[in-house]
Motif scaffolding. Structure first.
Motif, PDB file in Angstrom:
ATOM      1  N   ALA A 194       0.839  -1.204   0.000  1.00  0.00           N
ATOM      2  CA  ALA A 194       0.000   0.000   0.000  1.00  0.00           C
ATOM      3  C   ALA A 194       0.869   1.248   0.000  1.00  0.00           C
ATOM      4  O   ALA A 194       0.591   2.221  -0.725  1.00  0.00           O
ATOM      5  CB  ALA A 194      -0.933  -0.004   1.208  1.00  0.00           C
ATOM      6  N   TYR A 197       2.336   1.719  -3.469  1.00  0.00           N
ATOM      7  CA  TYR A 197       1.348   2.274  -4.402  1.00  0.00           C
ATOM      8  C   TYR A 197       1.197   3.773  -4.179  1.00  0.00           C
ATOM      9  O   TYR A 197       1.140   4.552  -5.139  1.00  0.00           O
ATOM     10  CB  TYR A 197      -0.001   1.572  -4.209  1.00  0.00           C
ATOM     11  CG  TYR A 197      -1.045   2.021  -5.211  1.00  0.00           C
ATOM     12  CD1 TYR A 197      -1.183   1.364  -6.423  1.00  0.00           C
ATOM     13  CD2 TYR A 197      -1.875   3.105  -4.947  1.00  0.00           C
ATOM     14  CE1 TYR A 197      -2.122   1.779  -7.358  1.00  0.00           C
ATOM     15  CE2 TYR A 197      -2.812   3.527  -5.873  1.00  0.00           C
ATOM     16  CZ  TYR A 197      -2.935   2.858  -7.073  1.00  0.00           C
ATOM     17  OH  TYR A 197      -3.847   3.284  -8.003  1.00  0.00           O
ATOM     18  N   ILE A 198       1.141   4.184  -2.927  1.00  0.00           N
ATOM     19  CA  ILE A 198       0.988   5.609  -2.616  1.00  0.00           C
ATOM     20  C   ILE A 198       2.172   6.410  -3.147  1.00  0.00           C
ATOM     21  O   ILE A 198       1.995   7.504  -3.699  1.00  0.00           O
ATOM     22  CB  ILE A 198       0.821   5.787  -1.099  1.00  0.00           C
ATOM     23  CG1 ILE A 198      -0.527   5.209  -0.642  1.00  0.00           C
ATOM     24  CG2 ILE A 198       0.905   7.264  -0.707  1.00  0.00           C
ATOM     25  CD1 ILE A 198      -0.652   5.044   0.853  1.00  0.00           C
ATOM     26  N   LEU A 219      -2.491  -3.637  -7.015  1.00  0.00           N
ATOM     27  CA  LEU A 219      -3.922  -3.652  -6.691  1.00  0.00           C
ATOM     28  C   LEU A 219      -4.526  -5.028  -6.932  1.00  0.00           C
ATOM     29  O   LEU A 219      -5.401  -5.463  -6.162  1.00  0.00           O
ATOM     30  CB  LEU A 219      -4.651  -2.596  -7.519  1.00  0.00           C
ATOM     31  CG  LEU A 219      -4.251  -1.132  -7.274  1.00  0.00           C
ATOM     32  CD1 LEU A 219      -5.087  -0.205  -8.136  1.00  0.00           C
ATOM     33  CD2 LEU A 219      -4.407  -0.759  -5.802  1.00  0.00           C
ATOM     34  N   VAL A 232      -4.627   2.487   1.347  1.00  0.00           N
ATOM     35  CA  VAL A 232      -4.382   3.236   0.111  1.00  0.00           C
ATOM     36  C   VAL A 232      -5.198   4.525   0.098  1.00  0.00           C
ATOM     37  O   VAL A 232      -4.686   5.612  -0.187  1.00  0.00           O
ATOM     38  CB  VAL A 232      -4.703   2.369  -1.121  1.00  0.00           C
ATOM     39  CG1 VAL A 232      -4.761   3.226  -2.388  1.00  0.00           C
ATOM     40  CG2 VAL A 232      -3.654   1.277  -1.286  1.00  0.00           C
ATOM     41  N   THR A 274     -10.706  -0.734  -5.442  1.00  0.00           N
ATOM     42  CA  THR A 274      -9.994  -0.480  -4.191  1.00  0.00           C
ATOM     43  C   THR A 274     -10.661   0.642  -3.408  1.00  0.00           C
ATOM     44  O   THR A 274     -10.919   0.516  -2.198  1.00  0.00           O
ATOM     45  CB  THR A 274      -8.529  -0.129  -4.477  1.00  0.00           C
ATOM     46  OG1 THR A 274      -7.898  -1.243  -5.129  1.00  0.00           O
ATOM     47  CG2 THR A 274      -7.770   0.183  -3.197  1.00  0.00           C
TER      48      THR A 274
END
Length: 745
Positions: A194, A197-198, A219, A232, A274
């Motif tokens: 997570a 991804y951020i 994801l 997220v 998500t």
């Protein structure tokens, strides 16, 4: 996670880990108990599904029992996760403690000192004290490194355990959290992914295609993990989520169908799911996130500031099931802003095909925020039913009775831009949302051969929405369906879903007769649709004009009527049943009337369009093909089948009379898959009309003849009902001709 928590040497050495290990064992014991309880709960839920309940038992008790069984499943899932995390965490911390004890003991044997904070020292490691000071200094440094490494591992494990337990526990005190982890490492990986991804999402202008591929992969790996989804969403923040997608799409100019386009489409779907999953959380942080997202709707977002928050958020609503409360709050704000913005801005929601916000739907670039929002309603029946609920005091077909404001605005007042390549005055997404609102099913689950058996989820609330649909689209003066042909399939699907209640009104105009027919046409919700007979008949006439709606409702009527013949055999245990015979004949009579109206309206429409008689004949005589792998099993109460008509694939949703599907139903689906013999071309238009009408009437009579075959029906009953059944189709046809003179002018 490393370095997030500062653990001292003394704290790790003195920590009592035995209670942690005992907790893990207690959770394993709880898992075993819940496994036994879940078996009992599942058995109770299966009995509730199979029970022949009506009224409040059907609408309240059955869903309650099934929901409680689901809670046992959720409790078991949560207990297993807690047991695994506690056991894994216990083993990790115990290993760290054992390693530290060993290092400290060995260091002290070599004359080294270890302080409570983990600092290592030696009186012999300073220059000038002895000739071996360098080796002592190296020993101090190596020991210090070992201790630091152990403390760092322990801190990382401690932080991972805390994060995993928070994720598993959740914030909803009234429900078990659906988070499931098989190990502490799995929970830790979800958190770290997570964060990765951020980090990508915070710099969209710098990303290459392989970066977007990696984001999509992250994801996918954590699809269905609510803790990951919430991490997220909260990590990005409402504004960060909007800025990411606004900038990611504005920085790319891709060819439709290219690998890069497909990557963005995949990422959009995954990011949508998500965020949708994150909104299911009731945590205070997510409630605040949702409120901020709604507040950003009318703000320009992204570096270019060329799109509004509503546009970006709605483009992320085409997939996934968003929380009902969020959708209702968002939808109210969106419709209010849309009214003002559309009125004040001539080019409101102007498309930019070179930088689409939506990569998932052909010809819909995502700039009109109503489309994505309506798709989201289509995936959440509870929200859509509430969103389109009529105001208190609404009565269909009553002057001065107001419709739901949003429905009236979207269907009657709003100027829509064409989407999906259609020409018309409304988005087909409105139809998808209304299917969801009236059936209680996500619209795209209907007719899906891979979906579980669709259940009849209609309620009094869904029926109130259907009343408005009939009131709105059955109004021939408005003639909405002619101007909005892209809704034909949706309106017809809803009608098929309510064909039992439609037939209740078609069967008789007499209140006394309807009371006698209560047991024949008995929907699962309390009462009936409140549209009167004239309004229902007008509505069928409007549906008959359109080829698609005519075909779908016709198929639904045939299937439902066949189920009535299955449900009400003339003989039971070898004895004649006058009540069953009456029920079957009334059902067949209602079907004949409605089919007569549908066919007459379709003929009228083709004549109005000055279509060739050959085309008219082909349209009405080539009945729908129902997917051959969509067999209707005996004992089901509600079916959803894929069908193929002249205008492409669609779905027909049908409640079965008395919850019965059997041999007669299967025979009807075989007939629908096998078109009748071509009646040939007559010498005049009127001759060919006669052939079309004759075929419709003959189908009803053939059902009647098959039903009566070898049945000991008394002559008095046979004479009483046979003429009514045989004349029913012509009665419907004549009704349309008499009442529908102005519908095409």
């Amino acid at each position: 996670m490393a370095g997030e928590t500062q653990l001292t040497c003394e704290a790790l050495l003195s920590v009592r880990l035995q209670p942690f290990g005992e907790t893990a064992e207690e959770w394993r014991t709880q898992v075993r108990r819940l496994e036994n309880m879940k078996e009992l709960a599942d058995a109770m839920a299966n009995k509730a599904r199979q029970a022949d309940w009506e009224g409040e038992n059907a609408n309240v008790t059955r869903p309650y029992v099934i929901e409680q069984a689901r809670q046992f499943t959720a409790a078991l899932r949560q207990a297993r996760s807690l047991a695994e995390i506690c056991e894994d965490g216990y083993q990790r911390l115990r290993t760290c403690k054992t390693d530290l004890e060993t290092v400290v003991a060995e260091a002290e044997e070599r004359g080294l000192s270890v302080a409570s904070d983990g600092t290592v020292s030696s009186p012999w490691s300073h220059p000038g004290l002895n000739e071996d000071y360098e080796s002592h200094a190296e020993d101090v440094a190596a020991t210090q490194e070992e201790i630091n490494s152990i403390l760092e591992r322990a801190a990382e494990a401690d932080a991972a355990i805390a994060q995993a337990l928070r994720d598993i526990a959740g914030d909803d005190v009234s429900h078990f959290n659906p988070v499931q982890y098989a190990s502490l490492r799995e929970a830790q990986q979800a958190y770290e992914d997570a964060q990765e991804y951020i980090r990508y999402a915070e710099r969209p202008g710098e990303l290459e295609d392989e970066d977007y591929q990696r984001m999509w992969e992250i994801l996918r790996e954590h699809a269905g993990d609510p803790a990951f989804a919430e991490n997220v969403a909260l990590g990005l923040g409402a504004e960060g989520a909007l800025d990411f997608w606004a900038d990611a799409t504005s920085n790319r100019n891709l060819a439709p169908g290219s690998p890069e386009w497909e990557t963005m489409a995949g990422l959009q779907r995954a990011f949508s799911r998500t965020l949708a999953l994150a909104t299911q959380s009731d945590s205070a942080d997510m409630v605040r996130w949702e409120h901020e997202m709604v507040g950003l709707g009318d703000s320009w977002v992204g570096d270019a500031e060329n799109v509004k928050g509503f546009q970006v958020m709605s483009s992320l609503m085409y997939t996934g099931r968003y929380d009902s409360d969020f959708l209702l709050q968002y939808g109210d704000a969106l419709v209010e802003h849309d009214r003002e913005y559309m009125e004040a801005t001539p080019l409101a929601w102007q498309d930019d095909p070179y930088h689409p916000l939506n990569y998932t739907t052909e010809n819909d670039f995502g700039y009109d925020p109503l489309n994505g929002f309506l798709e989201a309603l289509g995936h959440n029946p509870d929200a859509s039913t509430q969103f389109f609920a009529p105001p208190s005091g609404f009565r269909p077909n009553e002057d001065g009775s107001n419709l739901n404001e949003a429905l009236e605005y979207l269907a009657l007042e709003r100027e829509w831009r064409p989407v999906h390549g259609d020409v018309g005055t409304v988005s087909p997404s409105l139809g998808n949302a209304l299917i969801s609102a009236t059936t209680g099913q996500p619209y795209d689950s209907l007719g899906d051969p891979d979906a579980d058996q669709v259940r009849d989820l209609r309620t009094a609330e869904t029926a109130r929405v259907m009343e408005q649909v009939i009131d709105l689209f059955g109004n021939e003066e408005e003639d909405l369906l002619r101007n909005q042909p892209q809704l034909a399939s949706s309106i017809a699907t809803m009608t098929g879903a309510y064909i039992d209640d439609i037939n209740y009104w078609v069967a008789t105009e007499s209140e006394e007769g309807r009371q006698r027919n209560e047991d024949i046409f008995n929907p699962p919700y309390e009462g009936h649709l409140r549209n009167n007979t004239d309004e229902i008949l007008d509505f069928l006439g409007v549906l008959g004009h359109n080829e698609t709606s005519h075909s779908i409702v016709t198929a639904a009527q045939h299937i439902y009527t066949a189920s009535a013949l299955d449900a009400y055999p003339a003989t039971v245990d070898g004895e004649y049943s006058a009540e069953n015979f009456r029920s079957a004949s009334i059902s067949l009579e209602a079907a004949g009337k409605s089919l007569g109206i549908l066919d007459e309206a379709r003929i009228d429409q083709l004549e109005y369009e000055e279509a060739s008689r050959e085309e008219a004949e082909q349209s009405l005589m080539s009945w729908l093909g129902i997917a051959k792998d969509s067999a209707i099993a005996g004992g089901v109460a509600y079916v959803s089948l894929a069908i193929t008509g002249a205008t492409g694939p669609a779905a027909v949703v049908v409640p079965l009379a008395a919850g019965v599907g059997g041999e007669v139903v299967s025979g009807v689906t075989d007939q629908l898959m096998s078109p009748p013999e071509d009646p040939g071309n007559g010498n005049s238009d009127s001759d060919e009309d006669v052939e079309i009408r004759r075929d419709g009437s003959d189908r009803i009579i053939s059902y009647w003849d098959n039903y009566l075959a070898n049945q000991p029906v008394p002559d008095s009953d046979l004479d009483n009902y046979s003429l009514r059944v045989e004349q029913a189709y012509h009665e419907g046809s004549n009704h349309y001709q008499k009442e529908g003179e102005v519908r095409l002018q």
